[in-house]
Enzyme design. Structure first.
Site, mmCIF file in Angstrom:
data_model
loop_
_atom_site.group_PDB
_atom_site.id
_atom_site.type_symbol
_atom_site.label_atom_id
_atom_site.label_comp_id
_atom_site.label_asym_id
_atom_site.label_seq_id
_atom_site.Cartn_x
_atom_site.Cartn_y
_atom_site.Cartn_z
ATOM 1 N N ARG A 37 0.817 -1.216 0.000
ATOM 2 C CA ARG A 37 0.000 0.000 0.000
ATOM 3 C C ARG A 37 0.851 1.266 0.000
ATOM 4 O O ARG A 37 0.447 2.279 -0.580
ATOM 5 C CB ARG A 37 -0.947 -0.003 1.199
ATOM 6 C CG ARG A 37 -2.089 -0.972 0.971
ATOM 7 C CD ARG A 37 -3.076 -0.936 2.097
ATOM 8 N NE ARG A 37 -4.337 -1.519 1.668
ATOM 9 C CZ ARG A 37 -5.194 -2.114 2.474
ATOM 10 N NH1 ARG A 37 -4.941 -2.200 3.768
ATOM 11 N NH2 ARG A 37 -6.319 -2.619 2.015
ATOM 12 N N LYS A 194 -17.203 -17.833 1.995
ATOM 13 C CA LYS A 194 -18.656 -17.809 2.164
ATOM 14 C C LYS A 194 -19.398 -17.259 0.970
ATOM 15 O O LYS A 194 -19.050 -16.218 0.430
ATOM 16 C CB LYS A 194 -19.005 -16.985 3.393
ATOM 17 C CG LYS A 194 -18.535 -17.665 4.653
ATOM 18 C CD LYS A 194 -19.191 -17.054 5.860
ATOM 19 C CE LYS A 194 -18.922 -17.930 7.073
ATOM 20 N NZ LYS A 194 -19.337 -17.275 8.314
ATOM 21 N N GLY A 347 -8.778 -8.963 -0.733
ATOM 22 C CA GLY A 347 -7.529 -8.950 0.029
ATOM 23 C C GLY A 347 -6.784 -10.260 -0.023
ATOM 24 O O GLY A 347 -5.567 -10.301 -0.249
ATOM 25 N N GLY A 370 -12.399 -4.812 0.734
ATOM 26 C CA GLY A 370 -13.820 -4.500 0.907
ATOM 27 C C GLY A 370 -14.310 -3.466 -0.091
ATOM 28 O O GLY A 370 -15.414 -3.574 -0.619
HETATM 29 P P1 ADP Z 1 -10.903 -12.297 -0.669
HETATM 30 O O1 ADP Z 1 -10.260 -11.645 0.544
HETATM 31 O O2 ADP Z 1 -9.929 -12.484 -1.782
HETATM 32 O O3 ADP Z 1 -12.152 -11.576 -1.082
HETATM 33 P P2 ADP Z 1 -12.361 -14.172 0.955
HETATM 34 O O4 ADP Z 1 -12.041 -13.370 2.166
HETATM 35 O O5 ADP Z 1 -13.745 -14.174 0.461
HETATM 36 O O6 ADP Z 1 -11.364 -13.764 -0.232
HETATM 37 O O7 ADP Z 1 -11.997 -15.694 1.215
HETATM 38 C C1 ADP Z 1 -10.729 -16.110 1.623
HETATM 39 C C2 ADP Z 1 -10.804 -17.248 2.596
HETATM 40 O O8 ADP Z 1 -11.553 -18.336 2.053
HETATM 41 C C3 ADP Z 1 -9.434 -17.798 2.905
HETATM 42 O O9 ADP Z 1 -9.150 -17.595 4.267
HETATM 43 C C4 ADP Z 1 -9.543 -19.289 2.566
HETATM 44 O O10 ADP Z 1 -8.894 -20.124 3.496
HETATM 45 C C5 ADP Z 1 -11.036 -19.522 2.599
HETATM 46 N N1 ADP Z 1 -11.410 -20.706 1.808
HETATM 47 C C6 ADP Z 1 -11.232 -20.884 0.476
HETATM 48 N N2 ADP Z 1 -11.640 -22.120 0.111
HETATM 49 C C7 ADP Z 1 -12.087 -22.748 1.232
HETATM 50 C C8 ADP Z 1 -12.624 -24.052 1.516
HETATM 51 N N3 ADP Z 1 -12.788 -24.945 0.541
HETATM 52 N N4 ADP Z 1 -12.961 -24.325 2.798
HETATM 53 C C9 ADP Z 1 -12.795 -23.395 3.771
HETATM 54 N N5 ADP Z 1 -12.294 -22.164 3.570
HETATM 55 C C10 ADP Z 1 -11.937 -21.833 2.320
HETATM 56 MG MG MG Z 2 -10.773 -11.768 2.677
#
Ligand code: ADP
Ligand code: MG
Length: 390
Positions: A37, A194, A347, A370
């Site tokens: 950043r 999720k 992130g 976010g």
């Molecule tokens: P981003 O920050 O890129 O938007 P998210 O915060 O939505 O991504 O999701 C990231 C998290 O999802 C990570 O901590 C990862 O461990 C979890 N994750 C990905 N696949 C699985 C899975 N199959 N089971 C449990 N957790 C998962």
């Molecule tokens: Mg995340």
């Protein structure tokens, strides 16, 4: 929506207040563990200096209690790093709300803006005081643009000129163009933990994209909605109806993994098995997409005109369940090499790309987790909405 940009203004002799996002992760000793950043913010600050402005920069860092200074949340280490990048010493001003001494060609760093009472409540009095410090307000903090705080939103209403900084402009351009004028095929790759956090994203993207490739735990909620056995995988039972509705609505656009890499425990090096998605046994959880899915996704990604990626394909923090995420990162890198526009938002996805050493191989990696999610969902970002129109 076109906002006025700092690049459009003459700034010689002007007092310029830049709200940046310098909220970097630090270890227990205060050492910066990822300076992305700060590096991303440096060009905007340099531009203001090159234009002859007297430059004030502030940011939040961590989660300090308002109304008091805490050394642990001081911007001092950030100032040191920024000074290295700009090749100059940077003075850190502890108390700045009532006035700042700074001359043209100089840059000062104003201490953590969340030390100020009223910052997060978007207090009008505080906003007015910040506005009184400057001739031009520059919002370059894309990562905080989804928050209406005094230094990100309130201040903009009390200055004569409120503009987007260089990084803000770049973020809005890449994310905006991907959504509004994508080179086709337009492929979205969505993963993460999720489905509940990404529903709005899926809904807004579906009408715009040619394909949505699903990974992460989100896939398991879709599997269960299809009536498949999912073992101990992370499934959001309360979202099953929604997942069913999405499958029906999306038709062939929605692409789910054909197979899974399973584990019984989330520990590095834990025994795994790789199965077709309709063969997930009791007691096992899907922690990654399987190699066949990696190949299928690679083929679609590498023939895309635009790829938008949000959310890891598996539990990438725990090898070997980082394999699918790495594979997708490499596919995007190859797509970029073939002339596609590749944009990474989120992130954890950005962290995975950085860990793979592939950040430079993407057209754009967003600095806002976010904020990029809300922007891609089509929501107005308060910090952007408050800026002057071009
Ligand atoms: P981003 O920050 O890129 O938007 P998210 O915060 O939505 O991504 O999701 C990231 C998290 O999802 C990570 O901590 C990862 O461990 C979890 N994750 C990905 N696949 C699985 C899975 N199959 N089971 C449990 N957790 C998962
Ligand atoms: Mg995340």
């Amino acid at each position: 929506m076109k906002v006025l940009r700092m690049a459009d203004l003459g700034l010689a002799g002007k007092r310029v207040f830049i709200r940046a996002d310098l909220n970097v992760p630090q270890d227990d000793d205060g050492r910066i563990t990822d300076d992305t950043r700060i590096r991303a913010s440096a060009p905007g600050i340099r531009m203001a200096l090159d234009k002859g402005a007297a430059v004030m920069v502030t940011s939040h860092l961590g989660r300090p209690k308002e109304g008091q200074f805490s050394a642990a949340d001081s911007l001092a280490p950030v100032g040191e790093r920024l000074g290295e990048l700009l090749g100059r010493r940077i003075r850190l001003v502890r108390d700045w709300v009532d006035g700042v001494e700074v001359s043209p060609g100089e840059v000062v760093l104003l201490e953590n803006c969340r030390f100020n009472v009223g910052e997060k409540k978007n207090d009008e009095g505080l906003s007015r005081k910040m506005a009184a410090l400057c001739d031009v307000y520059v919002n370059d903090a894309f990562g905080t643009a989804h928050r209406a705080h005094a230094s990100t939103e309130g201040v903009a209403h009390h200055v004569k000129t409120a503009v987007a900084g260089l990084l803000m402009e770049k973020e809005l351009r890449y994310l905006g163009e991907a959504l509004d004028r994508p080179r086709r095929p337009f492929v979205a790759v969505l993963g993460g933990a999720k489905i509940s956090g990404k529903i709005d994203l899926i809904e807004t993207l579906l009408p715009k994209v040619d394909d949505v490739l699903i990974g992460g735990a989100m896939a398991c909620t879709f599997f269960r909605a299809m009536g498949l056995e999912t073992g101990t995988s992370l499934v959001e039972v309360e979202r099953l109806d929604l997942a069913k509705a999405l499958i029906a609505k999306a038709g062939r656009k929605l692409v789910l993994p054909s197979g899974a890499v399973l584990g019984q425990k989330l520990e590095p090096g834990t025994p795994t098995q790789t199965v077709h998605r309709d063969r997930i046994p009791a007691g096992w959880a899907m922690y990654d997409i399987d190699p066949l899915t990696e190949q299928d996704y690679a083929a679609i990604i590498e023939s895309a005109g635009t790829v938008l990626w949000n959310g890891p394909m598996g539990v990438f923090e725990t090898p070997p369940f980082n394999h699918g995420t790495l594979a997708v990162a490499h596919s995007l890198a190859r797509a970029t090499g073939r002339g596609a526009v590749t944009v990474v938002g989120g992130g954890d996805s950005a962290a995975a790309v950085a860990a793979a050493g592939l950040s430079e191989k993407m057209t754009h990696v967003s600095t806002g987790g976010g904020a990029s999610l809300e922007f891609l969902e089509g929501k107005a970002l308060p910090g952007v909405a408050a800026l002057d129109d071009a």
